[in-house]
Design an enzyme around this catalytic site. Sequence first.
Site, short mmCIF file in Angstrom:
data_model
loop_
_atom_site.label_atom_id
_atom_site.label_comp_id
_atom_site.label_asym_id
_atom_site.label_seq_id
_atom_site.Cartn_x
_atom_site.Cartn_y
_atom_site.Cartn_z
N GLY B 40 0.84 -1.20 0.00
CA GLY B 40 0.00 0.00 0.00
C GLY B 40 0.86 1.24 0.00
N GLY B 42 -0.59 4.56 0.37
CA GLY B 42 -1.29 5.74 0.85
C GLY B 42 -0.38 6.50 1.81
CG LEU B 43 -1.67 10.23 3.67
CD1 LEU B 43 -2.60 10.95 4.61
CD2 LEU B 43 -0.60 11.18 3.15
CB ALA B 44 -0.03 4.44 6.60
CB SER B 284 -16.50 19.81 3.24
OG SER B 284 -16.11 20.23 4.52
NE ARG B 330 -17.24 13.54 10.14
CZ ARG B 330 -16.05 13.28 9.62
NH1 ARG B 330 -15.58 12.05 9.63
NH2 ARG B 330 -15.33 14.23 9.08
CD GLU B 425 -9.90 3.63 6.28
OE1 GLU B 425 -9.37 4.30 5.38
OE2 GLU B 425 -11.11 3.33 6.29
CG LEU B 441 -5.54 13.46 6.08
CD1 LEU B 441 -5.47 14.83 5.43
CD2 LEU B 441 -5.43 12.39 5.01
#
Lengths: 212, 642, 252
Positions: B40, B42-44, B284, B330, B425, B441
């Site tokens: 992966g 992504g950010l991580a 948003s 939420r 995640e 993030l």
Amino acid sequence: MWFIRFIQSSIGKKWVMACSGFFLILFLCSHAAGNATLFSSVALFQAYANQLHSHPLIVSVFSKGLFLVFAIHIVTGSLLFLQNRKARSQGYRIHKRAIKNSQASATMIYSGIILLLFVLLHTYAVSFGNHGTIGATITRLFSSFFVSMFYIISFIGLAIHLSHGFWSMLQTFGINHPTYNSLIQRLSYIIPLFFLLIFGSIPLLFLFGTGQ
Amino acid sequence: MELKSNVPDGPLAEKWDKHRFSSKLVNPANRRKHKVIVVGTGLAGASASATLAEQGYEVSTFCIQDSPRRAHSIAAQGGINAAKNYQNDGDSVQRLFYDTIKGGDFRSREANVYRLAQVSNNIIDQCVAQGVPFAREYGGTLANRSFGGAQVSRTFYARGQTGQQLLLGAYSALSRQIKTGKVSIHSRQEMMELVLVDGKARGIVTRNIITGKLETHAADAVILATGGYGNAYFLSTNAMASNVTAAWRAHKKGAGFANPCFVQIHPTCIPVHGSFQSKLTLMSESLRNDGRVWVPATPGDTRKPASIPEEERDYYLESKYPSFGNLVPRDVASRNAKEQCDAGKGVGTTNLAVYLDFADAIRRDGKDTILKKYGNLFQMYEKITDSNPLYEPMMIYPAVHYTMGGLWVDYNLMTTIPGLFAIGECNFSDHGANRLGASALMQGLADGYFIVGTSIANYIGSTTLDEVSSDNPAFSDATREVENRIKRLLKSSEGGPEGKLTVDEIHKELGLLLWDYCGMARKREGLEKALLLLPKIQKKFWNRVYIPGKGKELNQSLERAGRLADFLEFAEIMFIDALEREESCGCHLREESQTEENEAKRDDASFSHVAVWEYQGDGARAKLHREELVFQNVTPSQRSYK
Amino acid sequence: MNTKSISLTLEIWRQKDSKSKGDFETYSLENISTGMSFLEMLDVLNETLTGRGLDPVAFDHDCREGICGMCGAVINGIAHGPEPETTLCQLHMRHFNDGDTLVIEPFRSRAFPIHKDLVTDRSALDRIIQAGGYVSVNTGGTPDGNTIPIPSATAELSMDAAACIGCGACIASCPNGAAMLFTGAKISQLSLLPQGQPERKQRAMAMVTTMDKEGFGNCTNERECEAVCPKGISITNIARMNREFVKAAMLG
């Protein structure tokens, strides 16, 4: 060597086009200034030509330099055209431009070919085909409707070529700034029209018999 | 399965420091002898790959997309939290920690969350140094905004594209390491199996998406950064390729799966408009600052919104929650929207939407002010729906957005399989039962840049790792397993498409089952029913799915089928986890567990734990383990938004 | 939202794999809701093809919200279709009329070999970034984020360039297949920021050199790239790259 590497790069080739184009615009300016004497009289133009040719060294350096700049512009332009065709080995079935008014930029190579043809014929006509004075030669040339039309069409080609070329030169030099862009936009119409007006009105002048 | 959280002793604020000191190190000269696999980007995943390569490890990084830059972190809009207190408004590490753990409804581990808040500041510094163009004040300092109902302004942002900019920052660091040769990048590769040797994670089997060929890769440690499983619901805000396969394969090899039923459902998404819908788009949350949520007071009212007079509208959030109104959290907003639609008051062609009306705000502040705040969001809405929120109320509906559950990890982010780490995640660790805005993030980058490096060194430094190459029989066994699975997937397609179903048709069925019974509100009866219905869908899949093409080629139907097969198995632990958790908490309401005012009621006495599921073999029900949560620094409190 | 149903004729480039020769195939689709996105329309086509036992059209896509840059095709001669600043996944069918014929072609460039149908290999773009599209900082040890003030306008200008999603539409639409907008955007983003200064010259040299090596064409300032860019990235960034490169080449 850094210079060779530079001009071989894609941006380097753009620079070569832009620099040679810049010199060609300068040449056009001086040529237009000289030709403008015709608006006064053929005699004055003849005097200007005589004056110029009384300095053979200047004429020689100038014409050879000009030839070189032309050659560089043409060779690099053709090289770009050929290389770019290869960058998309398989074309699209449907060709469409996303921007409006792209005719000038899309046809640079073709307007360029017209100009090359013109330059060759023009140079032949005024130097090798020159019998007697230059003043007499152009009077003879422009008395022909077809020659005059050929000149005018070529000048329209020049205007089209310049309308993209001038802006494109500045973009290549990195001159693209919101403060000046509207000025540049206007200049890219004004400059080609200016040359069209100066050069184009000379054959008209002769054609309609007002040139003498 | 033993759940040892490995949280260091000592005061909360000193644990991370202490842990770093007590962790083993690997000599810089020896690091190049060790190989780490990261799945992966992504950010991580991207940040972990870059960081480990900088430290000197040999890294192999895998991504499913054609480029590591396209991982779904890129779609995050809002921002990233950090406890910088640049605004001098009383923020601190302690406050970010408290907000995050409270926001998670006290279902996460104190020590992990505190560490997250501690490293949050380093993340901002790191990203700035990488050239991330964060929004700035006129004086040149970093700008912040308040986000997701936080009382302080701690959210850093780059327009509405913060995730994109942070990911491109991590991707650039990764690219730099690819250039040095320390990272070998394998794009368009999907992880199909985890390989264990002597009980330790030692490699993976991947499928080359372009050629369909299976490849094996050996390493000393494997890091999964494969994101969340929101696509189990078919419709979610996740990217189309997001899936549970890597995590599920790890689970089947012995990694505990924690809190699979914790799914965040975001209230402000663009509603579903037809059966062909492939994904949902998030708007948003900030829109609720000025928009008023309403539905027609009478069910079945099909008049245009403008022709419904004020007194025949039901501003249900404002009447039900007078002090918070449209700004309820939420989960409350989502649940109430669904309730209204279930009562027949939904609007739009599908009756699955509520209005979010800006008319009053425009009257009050003027069109220009509203456009200045939300212009780009209105534009985005109009692009998709062809309706302008300036003149017509927006229509919104909740959608699956983020999964707090994930592979169980200890303080080192290591799963119950030695040598297998889960970050971002993909793990369960920091958000409890609900994630706060702008925290995803933060967690992805904290794990990748600042935490997993320590863990990898500690693991490699303290473990005897025999030489293992992909010639080891464990790899050929795993490859064979994968081959057989692909054969089995393609088996039902042999007779042609007659009477068969496509992958998406079955996936939509699974999605609906999860949405109906394991969505915002759950109850025993429904979950039990779902557990009876699920095997029927599984059976339908294996008997009747039609997948055109072959295994050894670019075959997008086969890719989707493989992912769906895993979602179908995985859904079971979502249902049983939801069934087991007889409390309302975080994002979900358990209908049996409500206050007298019909609000969510948490049950700390019985459920203050992480539910961790252990795989027990095909057909057998997963076994539940509990990691009790101990709160020494905060006192769990009940939320109230009345 | 008022939706209606339209019928379409699709002419799609089909190519089995990178070695095969491709060709166009014609499909007719009925009952396409104008509320669909372009990719959802292709989903419907693929479901229909699958139901008939035919090979569905392979196309790249992921986020479907216009930010990952994975999707893209040339629709009737325009990359990402007729709507400005819109990726293919965000293009909705209401922009087409009943009875339209849509010719769908992959992004074409010598540097983007086709894997299958509309799926192309854009890894050349990754290699341009790997050549220098970064600030060489390791993780850790970076100064506080507020140490160097950056004027808001500069940050915004940098962000304008950084918004590039790397989809490759600029290359697909350039008559010369040039990658100047993509490369210029990254060089601009970093050369505008103080963090990008130390490596400014090497970066411009390395990225432009790699771009040339990957087989992209030469820019002739035709502005097609800017016109199709889904993120509205301006050719001002190409002008800036020209300056950066010339400075780097001439002043080393």
